[in-house]
Enzyme design. Sequence first.
Site, PDB file in Angstrom:
ATOM      1  N   GLU A 127       0.849  -1.192   0.000  1.00 25.89           N
ATOM      2  CA  GLU A 127       0.000   0.000   0.000  1.00 25.89           C
ATOM      3  C   GLU A 127       0.878   1.232   0.000  1.00 25.89           C
ATOM      4  O   GLU A 127       2.105   1.128   0.188  1.00 25.89           O
ATOM      5  CB  GLU A 127      -0.914   0.001   1.233  1.00 25.89           C
ATOM      6  CG  GLU A 127      -1.927  -1.125   1.208  1.00 25.89           C
ATOM      7  CD  GLU A 127      -2.926  -1.065   2.339  1.00 25.89           C
ATOM      8  OE1 GLU A 127      -2.651  -0.416   3.348  1.00 25.89           O
ATOM      9  OE2 GLU A 127      -3.992  -1.668   2.196  1.00 25.89           O
ATOM     10  N   HIS A 243      -8.739  10.031   4.084  1.00 26.25           N
ATOM     11  CA  HIS A 243      -8.450   8.992   3.091  1.00 26.25           C
ATOM     12  C   HIS A 243      -8.693   9.605   1.723  1.00 26.25           C
ATOM     13  O   HIS A 243      -9.742  10.214   1.483  1.00 26.25           O
ATOM     14  CB  HIS A 243      -9.349   7.771   3.297  1.00 26.25           C
ATOM     15  CG  HIS A 243      -8.833   6.584   2.546  1.00 26.25           C
ATOM     16  ND1 HIS A 243      -8.920   6.472   1.188  1.00 26.25           N
ATOM     17  CD2 HIS A 243      -8.174   5.491   2.967  1.00 26.25           C
ATOM     18  CE1 HIS A 243      -8.345   5.341   0.808  1.00 26.25           C
ATOM     19  NE2 HIS A 243      -7.888   4.738   1.872  1.00 26.25           N
ATOM     20  N   ARG A 289      -0.768   9.062   2.192  1.00 28.34           N
ATOM     21  CA  ARG A 289      -2.139   9.582   2.091  1.00 28.34           C
ATOM     22  C   ARG A 289      -2.244  11.103   2.121  1.00 28.34           C
ATOM     23  O   ARG A 289      -3.047  11.677   1.400  1.00 28.34           O
ATOM     24  CB  ARG A 289      -2.967   9.025   3.239  1.00 28.34           C
ATOM     25  CG  ARG A 289      -3.254   7.594   3.040  1.00 28.34           C
ATOM     26  CD  ARG A 289      -4.063   7.009   4.133  1.00 28.34           C
ATOM     27  NE  ARG A 289      -4.291   5.622   3.759  1.00 28.34           N
ATOM     28  CZ  ARG A 289      -4.780   4.710   4.560  1.00 28.34           C
ATOM     29  NH1 ARG A 289      -5.091   5.021   5.795  1.00 28.34           N
ATOM     30  NH2 ARG A 289      -4.968   3.485   4.134  1.00 28.34           N
ATOM     31  N   HIS A 350     -10.829   9.883   7.910  1.00 23.89           N
ATOM     32  CA  HIS A 350     -10.653   8.438   7.942  1.00 23.89           C
ATOM     33  C   HIS A 350     -10.105   7.924   9.269  1.00 23.89           C
ATOM     34  O   HIS A 350     -10.628   6.996   9.849  1.00 23.89           O
ATOM     35  CB  HIS A 350      -9.700   8.059   6.810  1.00 23.89           C
ATOM     36  CG  HIS A 350      -9.486   6.605   6.661  1.00 23.89           C
ATOM     37  ND1 HIS A 350     -10.530   5.719   6.566  1.00 23.89           N
ATOM     38  CD2 HIS A 350      -8.343   5.852   6.575  1.00 23.89           C
ATOM     39  CE1 HIS A 350     -10.047   4.486   6.429  1.00 23.89           C
ATOM     40  NE2 HIS A 350      -8.722   4.542   6.459  1.00 23.89           N
ATOM     41  N   ARG A 385      -0.412   8.575   9.671  1.00 19.26           N
ATOM     42  CA  ARG A 385      -0.372   7.113   9.841  1.00 19.26           C
ATOM     43  C   ARG A 385      -0.048   6.423   8.530  1.00 19.26           C
ATOM     44  O   ARG A 385      -0.646   6.712   7.490  1.00 19.26           O
ATOM     45  CB  ARG A 385      -1.742   6.647  10.318  1.00 19.26           C
ATOM     46  CG  ARG A 385      -1.861   5.153  10.455  1.00 19.26           C
ATOM     47  CD  ARG A 385      -3.291   4.772  10.758  1.00 19.26           C
ATOM     48  NE  ARG A 385      -4.143   4.993   9.621  1.00 19.26           N
ATOM     49  CZ  ARG A 385      -4.840   4.041   9.008  1.00 19.26           C
ATOM     50  NH1 ARG A 385      -4.772   2.796   9.435  1.00 19.26           N
ATOM     51  NH2 ARG A 385      -5.633   4.311   7.986  1.00 19.26           N
TER      52      ARG A 385
HETATM   53  C1  LIG Z   1     -13.463   1.919   6.144  1.00 21.09           C
HETATM   54  C2  LIG Z   1     -12.215   1.741   6.942  1.00 21.09           C
HETATM   55  C3  LIG Z   1     -11.183   0.974   6.445  1.00 21.09           C
HETATM   56  C4  LIG Z   1     -10.005   0.789   7.204  1.00 21.09           C
HETATM   57  N1  LIG Z   1      -9.026  -0.046   6.725  1.00 21.09           N
HETATM   58  C5  LIG Z   1      -7.938  -0.295   7.513  1.00 21.09           C
HETATM   59  C6  LIG Z   1      -6.959  -1.250   7.114  1.00 21.09           C
HETATM   60  O1  LIG Z   1      -7.088  -1.886   6.080  1.00 21.09           O
HETATM   61  N2  LIG Z   1      -5.902  -1.449   7.931  1.00 21.09           N
HETATM   62  C7  LIG Z   1      -5.724  -0.780   9.115  1.00 21.09           C
HETATM   63  O2  LIG Z   1      -4.723  -1.004   9.817  1.00 21.09           O
HETATM   64  N3  LIG Z   1      -6.652   0.115   9.518  1.00 21.09           N
HETATM   65  C8  LIG Z   1      -7.744   0.359   8.753  1.00 21.09           C
HETATM   66  N4  LIG Z   1      -8.690   1.261   9.182  1.00 21.09           N
HETATM   67  C9  LIG Z   1      -8.543   1.873  10.494  1.00 21.09           C
HETATM   68  C10 LIG Z   1      -8.868   0.830  11.562  1.00 21.09           C
HETATM   69  O3  LIG Z   1      -9.983   0.093  11.159  1.00 21.09           O
HETATM   70  C11 LIG Z   1      -9.165   1.484  12.904  1.00 21.09           C
HETATM   71  O4  LIG Z   1      -8.201   2.422  13.233  1.00 21.09           O
HETATM   72  C12 LIG Z   1      -9.191   0.416  13.996  1.00 21.09           C
HETATM   73  O5  LIG Z   1     -10.070  -0.607  13.626  1.00 21.09           O
HETATM   74  C13 LIG Z   1      -9.598   1.015  15.327  1.00 21.09           C
HETATM   75  O6  LIG Z   1      -9.796  -0.030  16.232  1.00 21.09           O
HETATM   76  P1  LIG Z   1     -10.283   0.281  17.700  1.00 21.09           P
HETATM   77  O7  LIG Z   1     -10.457  -1.036  18.362  1.00 21.09           O
HETATM   78  O8  LIG Z   1      -9.392   1.266  18.300  1.00 21.09           O
HETATM   79  O9  LIG Z   1     -11.688   1.027  17.505  1.00 21.09           O
HETATM   80  P2  LIG Z   1     -13.047   0.503  16.794  1.00 21.09           P
HETATM   81  O10 LIG Z   1     -12.813  -0.684  15.950  1.00 21.09           O
HETATM   82  O11 LIG Z   1     -13.667   1.671  16.126  1.00 21.09           O
HETATM   83  O12 LIG Z   1     -13.909   0.069  18.025  1.00 21.09           O
HETATM   84  C14 LIG Z   1     -14.450   1.008  18.914  1.00 21.09           C
HETATM   85  C15 LIG Z   1     -15.494   0.335  19.776  1.00 21.09           C
HETATM   86  O13 LIG Z   1     -15.894   1.241  20.794  1.00 21.09           O
HETATM   87  C16 LIG Z   1     -17.294   1.279  20.849  1.00 21.09           C
HETATM   88  N5  LIG Z   1     -17.720   2.569  21.395  1.00 21.09           N
HETATM   89  C17 LIG Z   1     -17.523   3.820  20.902  1.00 21.09           C
HETATM   90  N6  LIG Z   1     -18.087   4.735  21.700  1.00 21.09           N
HETATM   91  C18 LIG Z   1     -18.669   4.053  22.724  1.00 21.09           C
HETATM   92  C19 LIG Z   1     -19.428   4.433  23.857  1.00 21.09           C
HETATM   93  N7  LIG Z   1     -19.764   5.704  24.112  1.00 21.09           N
HETATM   94  N8  LIG Z   1     -19.857   3.464  24.695  1.00 21.09           N
HETATM   95  C20 LIG Z   1     -19.583   2.154  24.459  1.00 21.09           C
HETATM   96  N9  LIG Z   1     -18.877   1.744  23.382  1.00 21.09           N
HETATM   97  C21 LIG Z   1     -18.426   2.678  22.538  1.00 21.09           C
HETATM   98  C22 LIG Z   1     -17.746   1.055  19.424  1.00 21.09           C
HETATM   99  O14 LIG Z   1     -19.094   0.657  19.371  1.00 21.09           O
HETATM  100  C23 LIG Z   1     -16.751  -0.051  19.029  1.00 21.09           C
HETATM  101  O15 LIG Z   1     -17.186  -1.299  19.524  1.00 21.09           O
HETATM  102  C24 LIG Z   1      -9.864   1.446   8.446  1.00 21.09           C
HETATM  103  C25 LIG Z   1     -10.903   2.238   8.936  1.00 21.09           C
HETATM  104  C26 LIG Z   1     -12.077   2.373   8.199  1.00 21.09           C
HETATM  105  C27 LIG Z   1     -13.184   3.201   8.750  1.00 21.09           C
END
Ligand SMILES: Cc1cc2nc3c(=O)[nH]c(=O)nc-3n(C[C@H](O)[C@H](O)[C@H](O)COP(=O)(O)OP(=O)(O)OC[C@H]3O[C@@H](n4cnc5c(N)ncnc54)[C@H](O)[C@@H]3O)c2cc1C
Length: 546
Positions: A127, A243, A289, A350, A385
Amino acid sequence: MAPNRYLVSFDARRSFHQFTDILVIGAGIAGVRAALEVPPDLNVLVVTKSSLRESNSAYAQGGIAGVLSPEDRFENHIEDTLIAGAGLCDRQVVEMVVHEAPNQIGDLIRFGTHFDLENGELALTREGGHSHRRIVHALGDATGHEVMRALLAAAQERPNITFWDDTFTLDLLTHERRCVGALVWQQGLGPLLVWAQQVILASGGCGMVYRETTNPPVATGDGMAAAHRAGAELRDMEFMQFHPTVLYVAGSARYLITEAARGEGAYLRDVHGERFMPKEDPRAELAPRDVVSQAIFRTMERTQHPNVYLDLSHLDPVKVRERFPGINRVCRSFGLDITKDRIPVRPGAHYMIGGVTVDMQGRTTVPNLWAAGEVTSSGLHGANRLASNSLIEGLVYGTLCARGAVEAVEKNRHELRALPLHFASDPDARTDSLDVTDLTNSLRSLMVRKMGIVRDQARLLEARQDVGFWCGYVLLREFNNAEGWELQNMLTVGRLMIHGAITREESRGTHFRSDFPKRDDEHWTRHVTSPPFPNSDAERAKGLFG
Ligand SMILES: Cc1cc2nc3c(=O)[nH]c(=O)nc-3n(C[C@H](O)[C@H](O)[C@H](O)COP(=O)(O)OP(=O)(O)OC[C@H]3O[C@@H](n4cnc5c(N)ncnc54)[C@H](O)[C@@H]3O)c2cc1C
């Protein structure tokens, strides 16, 4: 009047209570990985505000970066991350995460993830910003879906892990400046106090602060705002990664077209069919990006057209359909054939780089509160990032936080009990009605116009004034629904982001100031720390930022 410490009124003497050794807020990759690291003799409660499947993690497309090919070296991944981070990465953190990545990918396979294979080996793609093929992926372009399926299935088999979905975390409970649990809300039950020995915040990012975003509706920055109210330090809030290629068709959700499309050879063209990236950067479509997003912004301004186009028509159509089944399906639903038609795209918010400051174990500045994943600023991403470095960050820090929290519980095992906490908002603030949808839309549009890809002082000051004005009356209210709390959290986070952008008078990584277009290493090779939440009534009376 001052913003409230808690979003809703409560009194521990008249509330429902729940007790757990470790509370994990968020069921994305960081939260679930953390829960899986807790040994069976400790109880973990994982709360998430929507269904278990709704998280940024579940929507991740491209994949997870790790040095797995014999042609690649740890030093290459470290170097690529540092280059993308534009002088603000913490080298020690980068080295630690890069070295841990292959083990974490191995763990995912042990937890049951099926990554895509090529000739029996893990298929590796490349990528933007990566010098080598090192991204593992699953189901073509649905990596997050597969990884979260496997992690959740593994966690649901563990008797010590309990999941509560549809449970909105309103605030982190603090007592004598230590985190002691969280105030959560369940429909039909109202406020509930969860008391925990240790709390791990893994609530993800805040892309919803912008009108155009790749993030699902849950990404409203609740955890960042709650940590701020609880006294935790946040930093680098000016760095929102846009993004470059988000599907731009009227009526469609803002669907992300993965970076891997350009990795496999797709071109970016302007409305006249001209390829513009080779003139912008020697790495052309594979530049990081920030470079690509800013080039698209300039191209849209030059051509006075609201989008540019992604072109895959010169690539092998069979391979394109096989490699990008999700994008193919979504584009077909709008009458676009990705093997022939140009796909209209424009940048969208993003990934939030800034967030709650954590050390190399995932400790925040509030005792007993840990944080992992997109909610944090760990020092891995610097000012920008590198693609596919965030899922790995969530895995590594989720694991570290859990280990740290477990160690802390084991060192100081004590009987949990409810503390006599209470909070009451101004009774008048509970009755007035507000058009929450209108305010939310206004904020999200303002962030695109005045705090978007290209910023300048005049527009930032206007943004500060407008958002400050809205905060002045919205943060005093007490709502009894998620829309209201999310608006309050987005205003809080938006305000911190604007503060960071005004403060950083230079351009670096994802933060581009047209009035300070150059990087200024002499003055700005440092983090911008957000102003603390005022923690006394007198301080609060001065307003959020004095
Ligand atoms: C479309 C897209 C494509 C992506 N592709 C990639 C990729 O290919 N590779 C990569 O490395 N990264 C990618 N990213 C970024 C990556 O997905 C995220 O940075 C990562 O998944 C974040 O993980 P996390 O566990 O920190 O948060 P999240 O996966 O967002 O989880 C957050 C959790 O907290 C919960 N939550 C939020 N607020 C509250 C609240 N008030 N009370 C209770 N629960 C709450 C949510 O419901 C969720 O369960 C992508 C992001 C997107 C949007």
